[in-house]
Motif scaffolding. Sequence first.
Motif, PDB file in Angstrom:
ATOM      1  N   THR A  33       3.368  -0.499 -48.654  1.00 61.44           N
ATOM      2  CA  THR A  33       3.633  -0.730 -47.237  1.00 61.44           C
ATOM      3  C   THR A  33       5.073  -1.179 -47.028  1.00 61.44           C
ATOM      4  O   THR A  33       5.755  -0.716 -46.105  1.00 61.44           O
ATOM      5  CB  THR A  33       2.651  -1.768 -46.664  1.00 61.44           C
ATOM      6  N   TRP A  42       7.115   3.662 -41.739  1.00 63.89           N
ATOM      7  CA  TRP A  42       5.861   3.008 -41.358  1.00 63.89           C
ATOM      8  C   TRP A  42       5.752   2.893 -39.852  1.00 63.89           C
ATOM      9  O   TRP A  42       6.667   2.431 -39.180  1.00 63.89           O
ATOM     10  CB  TRP A  42       5.795   1.620 -41.987  1.00 63.89           C
ATOM     11  N   SER A  45      -0.792   0.758 -39.947  1.00 67.18           N
ATOM     12  CA  SER A  45      -1.805   0.961 -40.979  1.00 67.18           C
ATOM     13  C   SER A  45      -2.909  -0.066 -40.809  1.00 67.18           C
ATOM     14  O   SER A  45      -2.674  -1.134 -40.244  1.00 67.18           O
ATOM     15  CB  SER A  45      -1.194   0.844 -42.383  1.00 67.18           C
ATOM     16  N   TYR A  82      -2.692   5.140 -42.914  1.00 65.46           N
ATOM     17  CA  TYR A  82      -1.290   4.849 -42.616  1.00 65.46           C
ATOM     18  C   TYR A  82      -0.833   5.886 -41.616  1.00 65.46           C
ATOM     19  O   TYR A  82      -1.079   7.081 -41.798  1.00 65.46           O
ATOM     20  CB  TYR A  82      -0.409   4.964 -43.860  1.00 65.46           C
ATOM     21  N   ILE A  84       2.549   7.382 -40.307  1.00 69.91           N
ATOM     22  CA  ILE A  84       3.946   7.356 -40.750  1.00 69.91           C
ATOM     23  C   ILE A  84       4.792   8.348 -39.960  1.00 69.91           C
ATOM     24  O   ILE A  84       4.282   9.274 -39.353  1.00 69.91           O
ATOM     25  CB  ILE A  84       4.071   7.667 -42.259  1.00 69.91           C
ATOM     26  N   CYS A  99       1.003   6.678 -52.484  1.00 72.62           N
ATOM     27  CA  CYS A  99       0.008   5.717 -52.016  1.00 72.62           C
ATOM     28  C   CYS A  99      -0.914   5.322 -53.175  1.00 72.62           C
ATOM     29  O   CYS A  99      -1.391   6.193 -53.910  1.00 72.62           O
ATOM     30  CB  CYS A  99      -0.802   6.332 -50.875  1.00 72.62           C
TER      31      CYS A  99
END
Length: 130
Positions: A33, A42, A45, A82, A84, A99
Amino acid sequence: MQYLLMLFADETAWHRMSSAEQQRGVAAYQAYTEALKEAGAWVGSNRLQNTNTATTVRVADGKSQVLDGPYADSKEQLAGYYLIEAADLDAALSWAARCPGASHGTIEVRPVWPTYGATSGSPAAAATAA
């Protein structure tokens, strides 16, 4: 462009892990993260609660049907996600491969349709302006 990385895993695996394994898992997700944040990729999440807390809603013939549990029964469950920002699918796939969930589950990568606001050219805004 935004991409949703959906993390699928066996939700019972966490409880079978030792405390040390769980701590390493948490640290790996925290590092991932942070890497996303540092790269400006990011957006958001969350980890999801287990499927036994899920409720499914469907509308059939105008009537709402509410069912306990998830709709699909599978070996892996949606455990989290997540959201993104990535330049393209290749960049999103690269993040998915990094990940921690990719090593013990499956990461589904899906482009997100842009959402139009009332002032950004949405059909509703266009109809109001006409």
